[in-house]
Write a protein that holds these residues in place. Structure first.
Motif, PDB file in Angstrom:
ATOM      1  N   VAL A  37       8.624  -1.530   5.178  1.00  0.00           N
ATOM      2  CA  VAL A  37       8.386  -0.115   4.896  1.00  0.00           C
ATOM      3  C   VAL A  37       9.471   0.337   3.925  1.00  0.00           C
ATOM      4  O   VAL A  37      10.665   0.281   4.245  1.00  0.00           O
ATOM      5  CB  VAL A  37       8.428   0.738   6.175  1.00  0.00           C
ATOM      6  CG1 VAL A  37       8.192   2.214   5.837  1.00  0.00           C
ATOM      7  CG2 VAL A  37       7.397   0.252   7.190  1.00  0.00           C
ATOM      8  N   LEU A  38       9.082   0.767   2.741  1.00  0.00           N
ATOM      9  CA  LEU A  38      10.015   1.203   1.704  1.00  0.00           C
ATOM     10  C   LEU A  38       9.841   2.703   1.509  1.00  0.00           C
ATOM     11  O   LEU A  38       8.728   3.175   1.276  1.00  0.00           O
ATOM     12  CB  LEU A  38       9.763   0.473   0.391  1.00  0.00           C
ATOM     13  CG  LEU A  38      10.037  -1.032   0.337  1.00  0.00           C
ATOM     14  CD1 LEU A  38       8.918  -1.824   1.008  1.00  0.00           C
ATOM     15  CD2 LEU A  38      10.185  -1.502  -1.096  1.00  0.00           C
ATOM     16  N   LYS A  87       0.838  -1.194   0.000  1.00  0.00           N
ATOM     17  CA  LYS A  87       0.000   0.000   0.000  1.00  0.00           C
ATOM     18  C   LYS A  87       0.874   1.246   0.000  1.00  0.00           C
ATOM     19  O   LYS A  87       1.923   1.286   0.639  1.00  0.00           O
ATOM     20  CB  LYS A  87      -0.909   0.016   1.235  1.00  0.00           C
ATOM     21  CG  LYS A  87      -1.923  -1.120   1.274  1.00  0.00           C
ATOM     22  CD  LYS A  87      -2.794  -1.035   2.520  1.00  0.00           C
ATOM     23  CE  LYS A  87      -3.801  -2.177   2.549  1.00  0.00           C
ATOM     24  NZ  LYS A  87      -4.649  -2.121   3.780  1.00  0.00           N
ATOM     25  N   SER A  88       0.414   2.265  -0.713  1.00  0.00           N
ATOM     26  CA  SER A  88       1.147   3.521  -0.833  1.00  0.00           C
ATOM     27  C   SER A  88       0.637   4.534   0.186  1.00  0.00           C
ATOM     28  O   SER A  88      -0.563   4.609   0.463  1.00  0.00           O
ATOM     29  CB  SER A  88       0.970   4.063  -2.251  1.00  0.00           C
ATOM     30  OG  SER A  88       1.703   5.256  -2.424  1.00  0.00           O
ATOM     31  N   HIS A  89       1.569   5.326   0.753  1.00  0.00           N
ATOM     32  CA  HIS A  89       1.222   6.322   1.771  1.00  0.00           C
ATOM     33  C   HIS A  89       2.084   7.571   1.575  1.00  0.00           C
ATOM     34  O   HIS A  89       3.116   7.528   0.907  1.00  0.00           O
ATOM     35  CB  HIS A  89       1.503   5.797   3.187  1.00  0.00           C
ATOM     36  CG  HIS A  89       1.029   4.407   3.456  1.00  0.00           C
ATOM     37  ND1 HIS A  89      -0.177   4.127   4.071  1.00  0.00           N
ATOM     38  CD2 HIS A  89       1.615   3.207   3.207  1.00  0.00           C
ATOM     39  CE1 HIS A  89      -0.309   2.809   4.186  1.00  0.00           C
ATOM     40  NE2 HIS A  89       0.759   2.236   3.665  1.00  0.00           N
ATOM     41  N   PHE A  90       1.668   8.665   2.224  1.00  0.00           N
ATOM     42  CA  PHE A  90       2.463   9.881   2.274  1.00  0.00           C
ATOM     43  C   PHE A  90       2.519  10.375   3.715  1.00  0.00           C
ATOM     44  O   PHE A  90       1.489  10.563   4.356  1.00  0.00           O
ATOM     45  CB  PHE A  90       1.873  10.965   1.375  1.00  0.00           C
ATOM     46  CG  PHE A  90       2.074  10.699  -0.094  1.00  0.00           C
ATOM     47  CD1 PHE A  90       3.199  11.166  -0.759  1.00  0.00           C
ATOM     48  CD2 PHE A  90       1.146   9.947  -0.793  1.00  0.00           C
ATOM     49  CE1 PHE A  90       3.382  10.903  -2.106  1.00  0.00           C
ATOM     50  CE2 PHE A  90       1.322   9.687  -2.154  1.00  0.00           C
ATOM     51  CZ  PHE A  90       2.450  10.164  -2.806  1.00  0.00           C
ATOM     52  N   ALA A  91       3.725  10.565   4.214  1.00  0.00           N
ATOM     53  CA  ALA A  91       3.930  11.085   5.563  1.00  0.00           C
ATOM     54  C   ALA A  91       4.228  12.580   5.483  1.00  0.00           C
ATOM     55  O   ALA A  91       4.907  13.045   4.561  1.00  0.00           O
ATOM     56  CB  ALA A  91       5.095  10.366   6.237  1.00  0.00           C
ATOM     57  N   SER A  92       3.719  13.326   6.457  1.00  0.00           N
ATOM     58  CA  SER A  92       4.044  14.750   6.539  1.00  0.00           C
ATOM     59  C   SER A  92       5.455  14.917   7.090  1.00  0.00           C
ATOM     60  O   SER A  92       5.831  14.279   8.071  1.00  0.00           O
ATOM     61  CB  SER A  92       3.042  15.463   7.452  1.00  0.00           C
ATOM     62  OG  SER A  92       1.747  15.441   6.887  1.00  0.00           O
ATOM     63  N   VAL A 109       6.442  12.883   2.223  1.00  0.00           N
ATOM     64  CA  VAL A 109       7.394  11.819   1.894  1.00  0.00           C
ATOM     65  C   VAL A 109       6.596  10.570   1.558  1.00  0.00           C
ATOM     66  O   VAL A 109       5.779  10.109   2.365  1.00  0.00           O
ATOM     67  CB  VAL A 109       8.357  11.540   3.060  1.00  0.00           C
ATOM     68  CG1 VAL A 109       9.313  10.401   2.702  1.00  0.00           C
ATOM     69  CG2 VAL A 109       9.136  12.790   3.423  1.00  0.00           C
ATOM     70  N   HIS A 110       6.837  10.043   0.385  1.00  0.00           N
ATOM     71  CA  HIS A 110       6.122   8.848  -0.070  1.00  0.00           C
ATOM     72  C   HIS A 110       6.776   7.586   0.483  1.00  0.00           C
ATOM     73  O   HIS A 110       7.997   7.487   0.560  1.00  0.00           O
ATOM     74  CB  HIS A 110       6.129   8.793  -1.602  1.00  0.00           C
ATOM     75  CG  HIS A 110       5.463   7.567  -2.156  1.00  0.00           C
ATOM     76  ND1 HIS A 110       6.159   6.590  -2.829  1.00  0.00           N
ATOM     77  CD2 HIS A 110       4.172   7.149  -2.118  1.00  0.00           C
ATOM     78  CE1 HIS A 110       5.328   5.639  -3.203  1.00  0.00           C
ATOM     79  NE2 HIS A 110       4.124   5.948  -2.771  1.00  0.00           N
ATOM     80  N   TYR A 111       5.943   6.645   0.875  1.00  0.00           N
ATOM     81  CA  TYR A 111       6.452   5.340   1.273  1.00  0.00           C
ATOM     82  C   TYR A 111       5.422   4.268   0.981  1.00  0.00           C
ATOM     83  O   TYR A 111       4.240   4.549   0.787  1.00  0.00           O
ATOM     84  CB  TYR A 111       6.873   5.320   2.752  1.00  0.00           C
ATOM     85  CG  TYR A 111       5.757   5.428   3.773  1.00  0.00           C
ATOM     86  CD1 TYR A 111       5.253   4.298   4.422  1.00  0.00           C
ATOM     87  CD2 TYR A 111       5.228   6.666   4.129  1.00  0.00           C
ATOM     88  CE1 TYR A 111       4.254   4.396   5.381  1.00  0.00           C
ATOM     89  CE2 TYR A 111       4.229   6.785   5.086  1.00  0.00           C
ATOM     90  CZ  TYR A 111       3.743   5.642   5.713  1.00  0.00           C
ATOM     91  OH  TYR A 111       2.743   5.736   6.663  1.00  0.00           O
ATOM     92  N   VAL A 112       5.893   3.033   0.947  1.00  0.00           N
ATOM     93  CA  VAL A 112       5.037   1.880   0.671  1.00  0.00           C
ATOM     94  C   VAL A 112       5.192   0.879   1.806  1.00  0.00           C
ATOM     95  O   VAL A 112       6.312   0.646   2.281  1.00  0.00           O
ATOM     96  CB  VAL A 112       5.405   1.237  -0.689  1.00  0.00           C
ATOM     97  CG1 VAL A 112       4.766  -0.143  -0.850  1.00  0.00           C
ATOM     98  CG2 VAL A 112       4.986   2.138  -1.826  1.00  0.00           C
TER      99      VAL A 112
END
Length: 312
Positions: A98-99, A48-53, A59-62
């Motif tokens: 976590v990538l 799953k793709s996510h974006f952290a503040s 910052v994008h991570y999977v």
């Protein structure tokens, strides 16, 4: 080209995207098949793709996999999280993965910034907070090794182990003049051609030419300001080093056989922790996790298992 080989040669921006094919003669039907292949792979790993503040940026991570252990993967200079694509299916049933796309790379924001190892380390820690990760084994390739060392220095309580993949656990000793000579080509209008030559030398093994070209194409998407800033962050005397000097966690090293990894460096790495595992791989260049993924994955699993950093 059969579907299996096509899937192995595809270029994915991240684990959730459609495949972007850079192969001559690929038909619309092939593209649909490749997209289906990527979707099946994502479904198998639960990616799953996510974006952290991160300050005013994202910052994008999977994330993928599950388990009581967490592995955080940090890519190289000018890379992106898809460079760990061969590790996701191998470890998704053994740990939570976590990538990270470091700032300026992949799908993360690319602001004007000081792209230092400390800046990248803060971004990795922001991703861990966003993902609800209390403690993880940090795995860094090339420049990623410097980033995970900086993260450990900032928040040792968040780190269960450090894994350096063909990366330096201490800043190379350079004079200011040597550092400037190394960095200067990335300031010029010819930085792309310099990058092609520079990265090309890191694929010395015959038969890796297609992978070399794919890796270079992905790296050249990275903006010049990020390439240059990252090089300055690694080598400029004006930036702090990332040397850990002593670690209270396991320190695991997997390097390609290369004259740069001297006996002195091995001794340094082994002295960092009372729990150190130092391995070398034959017949690979700098991108060992993509050149020989099965052998690399087996080596990584063995080292992690030795220190109970992964489900057995």
């Amino acid at each position: 080209m059969d579907l299996k080989n096509a899937c192995q040669t595809m270029n994915m921006n991240n684990m959730n995207n459609l495949c972007i094919i850079r192969l001559p003669g690929v038909t619309t039907l092939s593209l649909l098949l490749l997209t289906s292949c990527a979707a099946s792979r994502r479904a198998a790993t639960g990616a799953k793709s996510h974006f952290a503040s991160f300050a005013t940026n994202k910052v994008h991570y999977v994330t993928a996999g599950r388990g009581g252990h967490t592995m955080v993967f940090v890519h190289c200079w000018a890379g992106n999280l898809s460079f760990w694509r061969e590790q996701v299916p191998a470890f998704a049933d053994k740990a939570r993965l976590v990538l990270v796309d470091l700032p300026g790379h992949g799908q993360s924001d690319k602001p004007p910034a000081d792209y230092s190892m400390e800046f990248f380390a803060d971004a990795v820690l922001a991703v861990m907070r966003d993902a609800g990760v209390n403690k993880a084994t940090l795995i860094g390739h090339s420049m990623g090794a410097a980033v995970i060392c900086a993260a450990y220095k900032k928040a040792p309580e968040k780190v269960a182990g450090l894994v350096s993949v063909d990366g330096a656990l201490r800043r190379p000793q350079m004079s200011p003049q040597q550092a400037e000579q190394f960095i200067a080509p990335f300031r010029t209008a010819e930085y792309r051609e310099h990058t092609r030559r520079f990265i090309g030398t890191m694929f010395p093994v015959p038969g890796t030419e297609a992978l070399r070209d794919q890796v270079i194409a992905e790296m050249l998407v990275t903006p010049q300001q990020v390439m240059l800033g990252s090089m300055e962050g690694m080598f400029s005397p004006g930036h702090p080093d990332w040397d850990v000097k002593m670690a209270a966690v396991p320190v695991l090293v997997i390097n390609a056989k290369n004259p740069m990894w001297t006996a002195d460096y091995e001794a340094y790495a082994r002295a960092l922790s009372t729990r150190t595992d130092y391995r070398m791989m034959d017949g690979v260049g700098h991108w060992l996790m993509l050149e020989k993924p099965s052998e690399f994955n087996a080596t990584l699993e063995s080292t992690l298992s030795r220190f109970d950093l992964i489900a057995r």
